[in-house]
Design a protein around this motif. Structure first.
Motif, PDB file in Angstrom:
ATOM      1  N   LYS A  49     -42.979   7.880 -37.971  1.00 37.76           N
ATOM      2  CA  LYS A  49     -43.207   8.908 -37.268  1.00 37.76           C
ATOM      3  C   LYS A  49     -42.436   8.801 -35.858  1.00 37.76           C
TER       4      LYS A  49
ATOM      5  N   SER B  89     -42.309  10.394 -29.794  1.00 39.97           N
ATOM      6  CA  SER B  89     -42.531  11.363 -29.204  1.00 39.97           C
ATOM      7  C   SER B  89     -43.566  12.432 -29.858  1.00 39.97           C
ATOM      8  N   LYS B  90     -43.931  12.302 -31.114  1.00 43.39           N
ATOM      9  CA  LYS B  90     -44.742  13.087 -31.780  1.00 43.39           C
ATOM     10  C   LYS B  90     -46.053  12.512 -31.881  1.00 43.39           C
TER      11      LYS B  90
END
Ligand SMILES: Nc1ncnc2c1ncn2[C@@H]1O[C@H](COP(=O)(O)OP(=O)(O)OP(=O)(O)O)[C@@H](O)[C@H]1O
Ligand SMILES: [Mg+2]
Length: 290
Positions: free
Chosen positions: A133, A136-137
């Motif tokens: 992932k 930033s997420k």
């Protein structure tokens, strides 16, 4: 030889003396640094992490001088993991990509071994499933764990963690405690925190810093003992001379310091009580001459 030896270490920023002639040594085991905002914790940790230099005093890390030769500094940094208090994240990298980037900087040149090591540290901080992932997420606590993972690369002999538990949920904090206490068996773990319960649960040794000087250095049990006989529970609102008091969930008042209120029952102090009393005594000492 200790992993870390600091002698008369002083650091000033303009007119602020962030550290004032600090003598401390650390070897294997987990040490917790406690102290109010501005106490000098981050300054101390940055010096141990070779991120800044002391103005005066002697710093020895693994018996070497970080400001000696470039080779000496590199030798130290190979054995050092550092989680800064604040870390800028490259949001477009994945968790794996970011930790691998640090691994490359740390000279993990063999791709297969490097990938195995990155996966290992991501698993250690519970991010195995989120490795692909983008940073930033991720949530704030997950991002903090990515930063922690890079500090754990290569089982460093000195592990410097500036507020590692900030933003972690209780399950993650418990996992981190388990990881760090296992690491403490073979390396010097030095962490700062504002959570006295982390120190009580994890650290063999506690150092209290305030105003750039060491106010206490010893075991958690010894620090707690300094508050013996100075903490009470009572039903009524306490008088005004308590250092602090608050109404607990049971409706009773937890009273720290001062004279025992009428009907007060002594209770076992916590590490937080002892810490508050120690800093409270300082505050009185500072106020006294005025
Ligand atoms: N880069 C800097 N420039 C100027 N002053 C600084 C700098 N870094 C720290 N200071 C000052 O040095 C003192 C110690 O700061 P430090 O960051 O070490 O405290 P701390 O104990 O880590 O606090 P906190 O709990 O808020 O993280 C403070 O008075 C701070 O304002
Ligand atoms: Mg700090």
């Amino acid at each position: 030889m200790n992993a870390v030896d600091l002698t008369a270490v002083t650091k000033t920023y303009g007119r602020t003396r962030a550290l004032d002639a600090v003598d401390l040594s650390f070897d294997r085991g987990v040490t917790g640094l406690l102290g109010p905002n501005g106490a000098g914790k981050t300054t101390l940790l940055r010096i141990v992490a070779t991120s800044i230099a002391a103005d005066r005093g002697d710093v020895r890390l693994l018996g070497r001088d970080p400001h000696g030769s470039h080779a000496e500094l590199t030798e130290i940094r190979r054995e050092l993991g550092y989680l800064p208090q604040e870390l800028g994240y490259p949001g477009d990298m994945t968790a794996f990509g970011f930790v691998e980037y640090v691994a490359v900087l740390k000279e993990w040149n063999d791709r297969g071994r490097r990938h195995r090591e990155v996966r290992r540290v991501l698993e250690l901080v519970g991010l195995g499933d989120l490795a692909t992932k983008r940073v930033s997420k991720l949530s704030g606590g997950q991002r903090r764990r990515v930063a922690l993972a890079q500090a754990l690369l290569g089982d460093p002999r000195i592990l410097v963690l500036d507020e590692p538990t900030t933003g972690l949920d209780p399950t993650q904090r418990a996992d981190l405690r388990r990881t760090l206490s296992a690491l403490g068996g073979r390396c010097a773990v030095l962490l700062s925190t504002h959570q006295t319960e982390d120190v009580a649960a994890l650290c063999e040794r506690v150092v209290v810093l305030a105003g750039g000087t060491v106010r206490f250095d010893g075991t958690v049990t010894d620090l707690v003992a300094t508050a013996a006989g100075r903490v009470w529970l009572c039903d009524d609102e306490p008088g005004t001379d308590a250092l602090v008091s608050w109404r607990t969930g049971t409706g009773r008042h937890h009273v720290v310091g001062g004279t025992p209120p009428p009907g007060a029952v002594p209770t076992d102090p916590t590490l937080e009580d002892a810490y508050l009393l120690m800093l409270g005594a300082d505050a009185h000492a500072v106020r006294a001459p005025a």
